[in-house]
Scaffold this active site. Sequence first.
Site, PDB file in Angstrom:
ATOM      1  CB  CYS A  41      -0.952  -0.003   1.186  1.00  6.96           C
ATOM      2  SG  CYS A  41      -2.040  -1.420   1.119  1.00  6.96           S
ATOM      3  CG  HIS A  76      -6.443   1.270  -0.205  1.00  6.22           C
ATOM      4  ND1 HIS A  76      -5.288   1.901  -0.595  1.00  6.22           N
ATOM      5  CD2 HIS A  76      -6.025   0.159   0.460  1.00  6.22           C
ATOM      6  CE1 HIS A  76      -4.240   1.209  -0.193  1.00  6.22           C
ATOM      7  NE2 HIS A  76      -4.655   0.148   0.434  1.00  6.22           N
ATOM      8  CB  CYS A 129       0.015   0.709   7.669  1.00  6.14           C
ATOM      9  SG  CYS A 129      -1.693   0.599   7.090  1.00  6.14           S
TER      10      CYS A 129
HETATM   11  C1  LIG Z   1     -14.264  -5.848   4.042  1.00  5.79           C
HETATM   12  C2  LIG Z   1     -14.555  -6.484   2.688  1.00  5.79           C
HETATM   13  C3  LIG Z   1     -14.366  -8.003   2.760  1.00  5.79           C
HETATM   14  C4  LIG Z   1     -16.020  -6.162   2.349  1.00  5.79           C
HETATM   15  O1  LIG Z   1     -16.285  -6.577   1.057  1.00  5.79           O
HETATM   16  P1  LIG Z   1     -17.768  -6.590   0.443  1.00  5.79           P
HETATM   17  O2  LIG Z   1     -18.578  -7.610   1.153  1.00  5.79           O
HETATM   18  O3  LIG Z   1     -17.618  -6.658  -1.016  1.00  5.79           O
HETATM   19  O4  LIG Z   1     -18.264  -5.145   0.892  1.00  5.79           O
HETATM   20  P2  LIG Z   1     -19.530  -4.326   0.439  1.00  5.79           P
HETATM   21  O5  LIG Z   1     -19.078  -2.953   0.122  1.00  5.79           O
HETATM   22  O6  LIG Z   1     -20.281  -5.059  -0.630  1.00  5.79           O
HETATM   23  O7  LIG Z   1     -20.363  -4.251   1.752  1.00  5.79           O
HETATM   24  C5  LIG Z   1     -21.107  -5.347   2.245  1.00  5.79           C
HETATM   25  C6  LIG Z   1     -22.477  -4.845   2.610  1.00  5.79           C
HETATM   26  O8  LIG Z   1     -22.347  -3.912   3.669  1.00  5.79           O
HETATM   27  C7  LIG Z   1     -23.025  -2.734   3.324  1.00  5.79           C
HETATM   28  N1  LIG Z   1     -22.315  -1.595   3.926  1.00  5.79           N
HETATM   29  C8  LIG Z   1     -21.000  -1.345   3.890  1.00  5.79           C
HETATM   30  N2  LIG Z   1     -20.745  -0.205   4.553  1.00  5.79           N
HETATM   31  C9  LIG Z   1     -21.932   0.255   5.006  1.00  5.79           C
HETATM   32  C10 LIG Z   1     -22.320   1.369   5.758  1.00  5.79           C
HETATM   33  N3  LIG Z   1     -21.428   2.245   6.144  1.00  5.79           N
HETATM   34  N4  LIG Z   1     -23.616   1.539   6.039  1.00  5.79           N
HETATM   35  C11 LIG Z   1     -24.530   0.651   5.626  1.00  5.79           C
HETATM   36  N5  LIG Z   1     -24.228  -0.451   4.910  1.00  5.79           N
HETATM   37  C12 LIG Z   1     -22.936  -0.624   4.611  1.00  5.79           C
HETATM   38  C13 LIG Z   1     -22.948  -2.679   1.824  1.00  5.79           C
HETATM   39  O9  LIG Z   1     -23.962  -1.839   1.280  1.00  5.79           O
HETATM   40  C14 LIG Z   1     -23.180  -4.107   1.481  1.00  5.79           C
HETATM   41  O10 LIG Z   1     -24.550  -4.388   1.553  1.00  5.79           O
HETATM   42  P3  LIG Z   1     -25.271  -5.412   0.527  1.00  5.79           P
HETATM   43  O11 LIG Z   1     -24.584  -6.736   0.771  1.00  5.79           O
HETATM   44  O12 LIG Z   1     -26.682  -5.353   0.942  1.00  5.79           O
HETATM   45  O13 LIG Z   1     -24.983  -4.874  -0.828  1.00  5.79           O
HETATM   46  C15 LIG Z   1     -13.637  -5.935   1.577  1.00  5.79           C
HETATM   47  O14 LIG Z   1     -13.922  -4.579   1.329  1.00  5.79           O
HETATM   48  C16 LIG Z   1     -12.176  -6.068   1.949  1.00  5.79           C
HETATM   49  O15 LIG Z   1     -11.600  -7.169   1.836  1.00  5.79           O
HETATM   50  N6  LIG Z   1     -11.565  -4.981   2.441  1.00  5.79           N
HETATM   51  C17 LIG Z   1     -10.232  -5.000   2.967  1.00  5.79           C
HETATM   52  C18 LIG Z   1      -9.271  -4.717   1.902  1.00  5.79           C
HETATM   53  C19 LIG Z   1      -7.893  -4.808   2.447  1.00  5.79           C
HETATM   54  O16 LIG Z   1      -7.469  -5.781   3.022  1.00  5.79           O
HETATM   55  N7  LIG Z   1      -7.172  -3.765   2.239  1.00  5.79           N
HETATM   56  C20 LIG Z   1      -5.821  -3.748   2.652  1.00  5.79           C
HETATM   57  C21 LIG Z   1      -5.667  -2.578   3.408  1.00  5.79           C
HETATM   58  S1  LIG Z   1      -3.975  -2.159   3.465  1.00  5.79           S
END
Ligand SMILES: CC(C)(COP(=O)(O)OP(=O)(O)OC[C@H]1O[C@@H](n2cnc3c(N)ncnc32)[C@H](O)[C@@H]1OP(=O)(O)O)[C@@H](O)C(=O)NCCC(=O)NCCS
Length: 431
Positions: free
Chosen positions: A94, A387, A417
């Site tokens: 990242c 991101h 990070c």
């Molecule tokens: C966390 C993670 C697994 C979620 O993936 P996802 O399931 O595709 O996430 P979504 O955006 O579809 O959200 C899931 C649900 O939560 C809901 N949601 C997410 N944030 C919300 C919020 N703030 N308020 C209301 N609902 C929310 C979405 O609308 C979605 O609903 P649905 O299933 O009815 O469509 C994925 O984003 C991930 O792996 N992130 C980490 C990435 C990472 O490791 N980065 C490295 C960092 S260095």
Amino acid sequence: MAKSSGERRVAIVSGLRTPFAKQGTAYKQLSALDLGKIVVAELLQRTRIKPSDVQQVVYGQVIPSLSVPNIAREIVLGTGMPRNIEAYSVARACATSYQSTVNVAESILAGVIDCGIAGGADSASDVPMAVGKRLTEALLKVDKARSFGEKLRALQGLGAKDLLPVPPALKEPSTGLTMGESAEKMAKENGISRADQDAFAHRSHELASHAWAEGRLRDEVMPVYVPPGYAAFDEDNLIRKDSELEAYAKLKPVFDRRYGTVTAGNSSPLTDGASALLLMSEKKAKGLGLEVLGYIRSYAFAAVDPAEQLLMGPAYAAPLALDRAELKLKNMDLVDMHEAFAAQVLSNTQAFESDTFAQQKLGRDKRIGKIDWDKLNVSGGSIALEHPFAATGARQISQTLRELRRRGGQFALCTACAAGGLGAAMILEVE
Ligand SMILES: CC(C)(COP(=O)(O)OP(=O)(O)OC[C@H]1O[C@@H](n2cnc3c(N)ncnc32)[C@H](O)[C@@H]1OP(=O)(O)O)[C@@H](O)C(=O)NCCC(=O)NCCS
């Protein structure tokens, strides 16, 4: 050399990014290379310098592309830039576009070049799928086979399981933990509550939403005309303009379903996008009569054992960069910390404010400093803005410099990070 000053002070002349898009949405037909070419071509167009002034391109992508081993060079070749511009690619998870920026800055500081482009792009929608070891071995044998019969024999003994693709994992090879599981560990060990994580994520969406509504991100984000219809896509597509704190509490934890606190709401999402910066020696920029966004004052990279707390890089890299800049946290008019997860930002801000952390982990007498929440991630961060791994560093740098100028501030800290327990930090200044 980790400080830029004097004759060869490194100027960031301009910065640009594409809007960021959730995986599988606006850019699902585009690759990281497509996105990188789009942003670099537009950066050159907007800055109105001669492409032949560019002497080096350093670019990065985190999700590898099998057909593009050196994205930087393909960007040069694919944007009509002079073909004799040398280019190479870097990866530092990242913190990739911190690394590409530092590489160009170091070439300027060393007097090797006067002008270069840095940045990064990633497409979480264009993920290479690998095959398992047994199928790889069989396919290599097929490739070498001299007859059809030999080819068939090479495939014998493969089961249905061997045919399943192996997607790249966001897993630490040394610990086996994913980023999300590492964030869970940090939340538990540092006592970061679910409510605090959700409130921080809500804050990120609110601030990002305000920044867009007030037009503060407009100059640094270009519209992308997305094929096949070429409709304009001109705004990040995951910011919750109607973010409601209560909604976050309803989401189920993703990485520790039973006892966890990290959810889709308080994590950064998987994203597609690209960013780029144009860097010059101060002398060259002024010689061309260009208005400079700001300067790199210092930078630092640091690392922590991934078996401890994986995403604590900012708390290790930031004090080094501050020392090299001969400045303190209280001198910063803005701080931009990459938001991998709310739990990670809150763990790092806790460490910044802790004398115990400073003494036990950094070997310093006193804490890094107190966080001024009015100066931290003032236009939201990666949770809301999204991101695309390799693009985030250059996004932070460009966004922070513009905001610093808007506020009439002088110094800012950008920090991130990264996988492997890495941390990056850069002190920026404007005149
Ligand atoms: C966390 C993670 C697994 C979620 O993936 P996802 O399931 O595709 O996430 P979504 O955006 O579809 O959200 C899931 C649900 O939560 C809901 N949601 C997410 N944030 C919300 C919020 N703030 N308020 C209301 N609902 C929310 C979405 O609308 C979605 O609903 P649905 O299933 O009815 O469509 C994925 O984003 C991930 O792996 N992130 C980490 C990435 C990472 O490791 N980065 C490295 C960092 S260095």
